[in-house]
Design an enzyme around this catalytic site. Structure first.
Site, PDB file in Angstrom:
ATOM      1  N   CYS A 286       0.810  -1.386  -0.056  1.00  0.00           N
ATOM      2  CA  CYS A 286      -0.056  -0.087   0.108  1.00  0.00           C
ATOM      3  C   CYS A 286       1.123   1.226  -0.011  1.00  0.00           C
ATOM      4  O   CYS A 286       0.723   2.188  -0.532  1.00  0.00           O
ATOM      5  CB  CYS A 286      -0.772  -0.052   1.077  1.00  0.00           C
ATOM      6  SG  CYS A 286      -1.913  -1.493   1.146  1.00  0.00           S
TER       7      CYS A 286
HETATM    8  C1  BEZ Z   1       0.663  -4.591   1.931  1.00  0.00           C
HETATM    9  O1  BEZ Z   1       0.028  -3.758   1.689  1.00  0.00           O
HETATM   10  O2  BEZ Z   1       1.805  -4.852   1.735  1.00  0.00           O
HETATM   11  C2  BEZ Z   1      -0.374  -5.686   2.175  1.00  0.00           C
HETATM   12  C3  BEZ Z   1      -1.577  -5.596   2.818  1.00  0.00           C
HETATM   13  C4  BEZ Z   1      -2.398  -6.638   3.051  1.00  0.00           C
HETATM   14  C5  BEZ Z   1      -1.886  -7.975   2.915  1.00  0.00           C
HETATM   15  C6  BEZ Z   1      -0.600  -8.295   2.247  1.00  0.00           C
HETATM   16  C7  BEZ Z   1      -0.100  -7.087   1.746  1.00  0.00           C
END
Ligand code: BEZ
Length: 211
Positions: A45
């Site tokens: 994110c």
């Molecule tokens: C991420 O943004 O890295 C992420 C968020 C939820 C699950 C897996 C990755």
């Protein structure tokens, strides 16, 4: 029922990192990319929100506003924005909705409990100035989105709305376009002075009209 292409999207009022937002008022006459992510302070994110910040001039050129969303609160968003700016070498200058009560997530179907319980998945909604839904994409939590592809779809949608051409497979800005089926070939030849190539009566190509 889930939102479908062509539907008028629902309005909402929700808190954000830039204060309370009434969606219709905030969107005004712009196109909008509304995109959700699972959680603040997560690696994928962080790269996504930084990328969208870095692409702001591309969105603005196309009269597009961007708005992100997760179920974290405003204070979390504000703290995380500092990290995004620091690590992605950018400035997040668009709002992140704080959808703790799931108002927007429920209206737009952003929670897919069999994939990610209680958190929003990576949904994308492209909404036109008439508040019509023009694209939805849903990505899994572990895959960061390709925002160049989002810009490519916006270019395609705007070519169709403003110039009555469609775009073929793997089209990129500057490539030839497809004359939409509703325009007869003789009329297309008048309308597209750069020329129309009739490969089949139903498959007519023309140079990109706005180049
Ligand atoms: C991420 O943004 O890295 C992420 C968020 C939820 C699950 C897996 C990755």
């Amino acid at each position: 029922m889930a939102l479908q292409l062509g539907d008028t999207v629902p309005n909402f009022t929700q808190a954000s990192s830039e204060g309370e937002i009434n969606f219709y008022d905030w969107a005004g006459d712009s196109w909008v990319v509304l995109f959700s992510h699972p959680a603040d302070y997560t690696p994928v994110c962080t790269t996504e929100l930084g990328t969208v910040a870095s692409l702001q001039s591309e969105f603005q050129k196309r009269n597009v506003k961007t708005i992100a969303l997760s179920v974290d609160d405003v204070e979390s968003h504000k703290g995380w924005i500092g990290d995004i700016n620091e690590t992605q070498n950018t400035t997040v200058n668009y709002p992140i909705l704080a959808d703790g009560d799931r108002t927007v997530a429920d209206l737009y179907g952003m929670i897919h409990p069999n994939s990610l319980n209680n958190l929003t998945v990576r949904s994308v909604f492209i909404i036109d100035p008439n508040k019509k839904l023009r694209l939805t994409i849903t990505y899994p939590a572990s895959t960061g989105r390709n925002f160049d592809e989002i810009l490519r779809v916006i270019d395609s949608l705007q070519l169709t709305d403003y110039h009555q051409v469609a775009t073929p497979a793997n089209w990129q800005d500057g490539d030839d376009c497809v004359v939409v089926p509703s325009i007869p070939t003789e009329e297309a030849k008048q309308k597209f002075p750069k020329g129309v190539t009739e490969i089949k009566p139903y498959l007519r190509m023309t140079p990109q009209p706005n180049k």
